[in-house]
Design a protein around this motif. Structure first.
Motif, PDB file in Angstrom:
ATOM      1  N   ARG A 159       1.030  -1.271  -0.028  1.00 12.54           N
ATOM      2  CA  ARG A 159       0.011  -0.095  -0.150  1.00 12.54           C
ATOM      3  C   ARG A 159       1.020   1.163  -0.092  1.00 12.54           C
ATOM      4  O   ARG A 159       1.771   1.326   0.694  1.00 12.54           O
ATOM      5  N   LEU A 160       0.536   2.153  -1.119  1.00 15.14           N
ATOM      6  CA  LEU A 160       1.416   3.436  -1.001  1.00 15.14           C
ATOM      7  C   LEU A 160       0.230   4.371  -0.977  1.00 15.14           C
ATOM      8  O   LEU A 160      -0.688   4.322  -1.759  1.00 15.14           O
ATOM      9  N   GLN A 161       0.316   5.216  -0.018  1.00  8.31           N
ATOM     10  CA  GLN A 161      -0.785   6.424   0.253  1.00  8.31           C
ATOM     11  C   GLN A 161      -2.192   5.950   0.248  1.00  8.31           C
ATOM     12  O   GLN A 161      -3.032   6.365  -0.359  1.00  8.31           O
ATOM     13  N   GLY A 162      -2.430   4.800   0.786  1.00  3.67           N
ATOM     14  CA  GLY A 162      -3.632   4.069   0.848  1.00  3.67           C
ATOM     15  C   GLY A 162      -4.103   3.445  -0.121  1.00  3.67           C
ATOM     16  O   GLY A 162      -5.116   2.605  -0.240  1.00  3.67           O
ATOM     17  N   LYS A 163      -3.295   2.948  -1.355  1.00  6.53           N
ATOM     18  CA  LYS A 163      -3.695   2.548  -2.423  1.00  6.53           C
ATOM     19  C   LYS A 163      -2.892   1.259  -2.634  1.00  6.53           C
ATOM     20  O   LYS A 163      -1.629   1.443  -2.234  1.00  6.53           O
ATOM     21  N   LYS A 164      -3.496   0.341  -3.003  1.00  7.04           N
ATOM     22  CA  LYS A 164      -2.948  -1.004  -3.309  1.00  7.04           C
ATOM     23  C   LYS A 164      -2.177  -0.766  -4.582  1.00  7.04           C
ATOM     24  O   LYS A 164      -2.578  -0.479  -5.744  1.00  7.04           O
ATOM     25  N   VAL A 165      -0.785  -1.386  -4.488  1.00  9.97           N
ATOM     26  CA  VAL A 165       0.062  -1.340  -5.946  1.00  9.97           C
ATOM     27  C   VAL A 165       0.870  -2.414  -5.955  1.00  9.97           C
ATOM     28  O   VAL A 165       1.332  -2.955  -5.023  1.00  9.97           O
ATOM     29  N   PHE A 166       0.669  -2.983  -7.516  1.00  5.30           N
ATOM     30  CA  PHE A 166       1.217  -4.184  -7.686  1.00  5.30           C
ATOM     31  C   PHE A 166       2.848  -3.831  -7.838  1.00  5.30           C
ATOM     32  O   PHE A 166       3.089  -2.773  -8.323  1.00  5.30           O
ATOM     33  N   TYR A 167       3.579  -4.685  -7.457  1.00  6.99           N
ATOM     34  CA  TYR A 167       4.923  -4.701  -7.773  1.00  6.99           C
ATOM     35  C   TYR A 167       5.385  -6.217  -8.187  1.00  6.99           C
ATOM     36  O   TYR A 167       4.617  -7.042  -8.088  1.00  6.99           O
ATOM     37  N   CYS A 168       6.513  -6.282  -9.203  1.00  2.00           N
ATOM     38  CA  CYS A 168       6.966  -7.737  -9.425  1.00  2.00           C
ATOM     39  C   CYS A 168       8.019  -8.113  -8.405  1.00  2.00           C
ATOM     40  O   CYS A 168       9.082  -7.475  -8.481  1.00  2.00           O
ATOM     41  N   ASN A 169       8.053  -8.985  -7.517  1.00  2.77           N
ATOM     42  CA  ASN A 169       8.825  -9.403  -6.647  1.00  2.77           C
ATOM     43  C   ASN A 169       9.932 -10.340  -7.422  1.00  2.77           C
ATOM     44  O   ASN A 169       9.413 -11.373  -7.840  1.00  2.77           O
ATOM     45  N   GLU A 170      11.221  -9.873  -7.359  1.00  2.00           N
ATOM     46  CA  GLU A 170      12.020 -10.550  -8.302  1.00  2.00           C
ATOM     47  C   GLU A 170      12.213 -12.048  -7.835  1.00  2.00           C
ATOM     48  O   GLU A 170      12.637 -12.922  -8.666  1.00  2.00           O
ATOM     49  N   ASN A 171      12.329 -12.359  -6.646  1.00  2.00           N
ATOM     50  CA  ASN A 171      12.683 -13.985  -5.756  1.00  2.00           C
ATOM     51  C   ASN A 171      14.037 -14.570  -6.806  1.00  2.00           C
ATOM     52  O   ASN A 171      13.816 -15.412  -7.325  1.00  2.00           O
ATOM     53  N   GLY A 172      14.870 -13.673  -6.847  1.00  3.50           N
ATOM     54  CA  GLY A 172      16.148 -14.193  -7.378  1.00  3.50           C
ATOM     55  C   GLY A 172      16.416 -13.858  -8.838  1.00  3.50           C
ATOM     56  O   GLY A 172      17.229 -14.297  -9.604  1.00  3.50           O
ATOM     57  N   CYS A 173      15.280 -13.347  -9.522  1.00  3.44           N
ATOM     58  CA  CYS A 173      15.539 -13.281 -11.065  1.00  3.44           C
ATOM     59  C   CYS A 173      16.330 -12.014 -11.456  1.00  3.44           C
ATOM     60  O   CYS A 173      16.865 -11.785 -12.494  1.00  3.44           O
ATOM     61  N   GLY A 174      16.491 -11.191 -10.591  1.00  6.09           N
ATOM     62  CA  GLY A 174      17.193  -9.829 -10.855  1.00  6.09           C
ATOM     63  C   GLY A 174      16.740  -9.147 -11.962  1.00  6.09           C
ATOM     64  O   GLY A 174      15.578  -9.025 -12.207  1.00  6.09           O
ATOM     65  N   GLU A 175      17.718  -8.931 -13.025  1.00  5.62           N
ATOM     66  CA  GLU A 175      17.394  -8.026 -13.942  1.00  5.62           C
ATOM     67  C   GLU A 175      16.649  -8.514 -14.924  1.00  5.62           C
ATOM     68  O   GLU A 175      16.165  -7.871 -15.852  1.00  5.62           O
ATOM     69  N   PHE A 176      16.034  -9.890 -15.029  1.00  2.00           N
ATOM     70  CA  PHE A 176      15.585 -10.407 -16.021  1.00  2.00           C
ATOM     71  C   PHE A 176      13.862 -10.216 -15.507  1.00  2.00           C
ATOM     72  O   PHE A 176      13.197 -10.551 -16.461  1.00  2.00           O
ATOM     73  N   CYS A 177      13.734  -9.707 -14.503  1.00  2.00           N
ATOM     74  CA  CYS A 177      12.121  -9.577 -14.028  1.00  2.00           C
ATOM     75  C   CYS A 177      12.015  -8.088 -14.477  1.00  2.00           C
ATOM     76  O   CYS A 177      12.461  -7.077 -14.047  1.00  2.00           O
ATOM     77  N   THR A 178      10.708  -8.026 -15.242  1.00  2.00           N
ATOM     78  CA  THR A 178      10.362  -6.666 -15.538  1.00  2.00           C
ATOM     79  C   THR A 178       8.732  -6.316 -15.450  1.00  2.00           C
ATOM     80  O   THR A 178       8.173  -7.481 -15.409  1.00  2.00           O
ATOM     81  N   LYS A 179       8.272  -5.180 -15.184  1.00  2.00           N
ATOM     82  CA  LYS A 179       6.798  -5.016 -14.802  1.00  2.00           C
ATOM     83  C   LYS A 179       6.453  -3.993 -16.106  1.00  2.00           C
ATOM     84  O   LYS A 179       7.110  -3.231 -16.302  1.00  2.00           O
ATOM     85  N   ASN A 180       5.154  -4.190 -16.256  1.00  2.00           N
ATOM     86  CA  ASN A 180       4.392  -3.216 -17.109  1.00  2.00           C
ATOM     87  C   ASN A 180       3.072  -3.181 -16.796  1.00  2.00           C
ATOM     88  O   ASN A 180       2.292  -4.069 -16.395  1.00  2.00           O
ATOM     89  N   GLU A 181       2.751  -1.968 -16.814  1.00  2.00           N
ATOM     90  CA  GLU A 181       1.054  -1.533 -16.403  1.00  2.00           C
ATOM     91  C   GLU A 181       0.487  -1.093 -17.759  1.00  2.00           C
ATOM     92  O   GLU A 181       0.897  -0.558 -18.490  1.00  2.00           O
ATOM     93  N   SER A 182      -0.803  -1.517 -17.977  1.00  2.00           N
ATOM     94  CA  SER A 182      -1.693  -1.188 -18.865  1.00  2.00           C
ATOM     95  C   SER A 182      -3.123  -0.718 -18.624  1.00  2.00           C
ATOM     96  O   SER A 182      -3.414  -1.245 -17.444  1.00  2.00           O
TER      97      SER A 182
END
Length: 183
Positions: A159-182
């Motif tokens: 939660r950021l400023q009261g809003k739920k926000v997705f993020y991509c937890n890398e869990n060891g993927c490092g730079e191979f993990c990317t996030k995109n929103e649409s």
């Protein structure tokens, strides 16, 4: 003459059978494309997407293939067409506050790509799109895509400023993990 007529009938029957063969998934995708708009802008997302029973088991209230087709359309619009193999509801815990939980709808290809939307429970058991981050379904809603290695890059929320926000937890993927929103 009899053999020729029999051969022509057999060929026509084979052509008819080939033309008639179509999976439900193909039909759903074709219907979405023929309408000229994403189903995501339509009514399927405006009602209850699923239900939760008293022991936390979820059940779809709409056609899963339509939801998969919409998610695949969103991924294609992002320039990353992907065939999704599964769609499911999952109860996620806030990474910074385990008492804060929310249901999400996630589509995945089982190989490092997932796409999801936040849900909200209405009443005792119905799951709807969480409209806290958009004004109306017809104008679009936010979906989040995580891409990376198959063993990580999982959707998580805070939660950021009261809003739920997705993020991509890398869990060891490092730079191979990317996030995109649409939306």
């Amino acid at each position: 003459m009899k053999n020729t007529l029999l051969k022509i009938t057999a060929v026509l029957a084979i052509i008819f059978l080939i033309g008639a063969c179509s999976t439900d998934e193909t039909s759903v995708k074709n219907d979405a494309q023929q309408n000229g708009t994403l189903l995501a802008k339509g009514s399927i997302w405006e009602g209850a997407l699923g239900t939760v029973n008293s022991v936390g088991q979820t059940k779809f209230a709409v056609n899963k293939n339509l939801l998969l087709a919409d998610f695949e359309s969103i991924l294609a619009d992002q320039g990353e067409p992907t065939d999704l193999t599964d769609i499911f509801f999952e109860l996620k815990k806030n990474e910074t506050d385990p008492d804060d939980q929310t249901y999400v709808l996630i589509g995945t290809n089982g190989g490092g790509t997932s796409i999801g939307v936040m849900l909200k429970a209405v009443g005792a058991s119905s799951l709807y799109l969480d409209d806290a981050n958009f004004s109306s379904v017809s104008e679009g809603f936010t979906s989040t895509t995580c891409r990376g290695c198959a063993t990580g890059c999982n959707m998580a929320f805070i939660r950021l400023q009261g809003k739920k926000v997705f993020y991509c937890n890398e869990n060891g993927c490092g730079e191979f993990c990317t996030k995109n929103e649409s939306n």
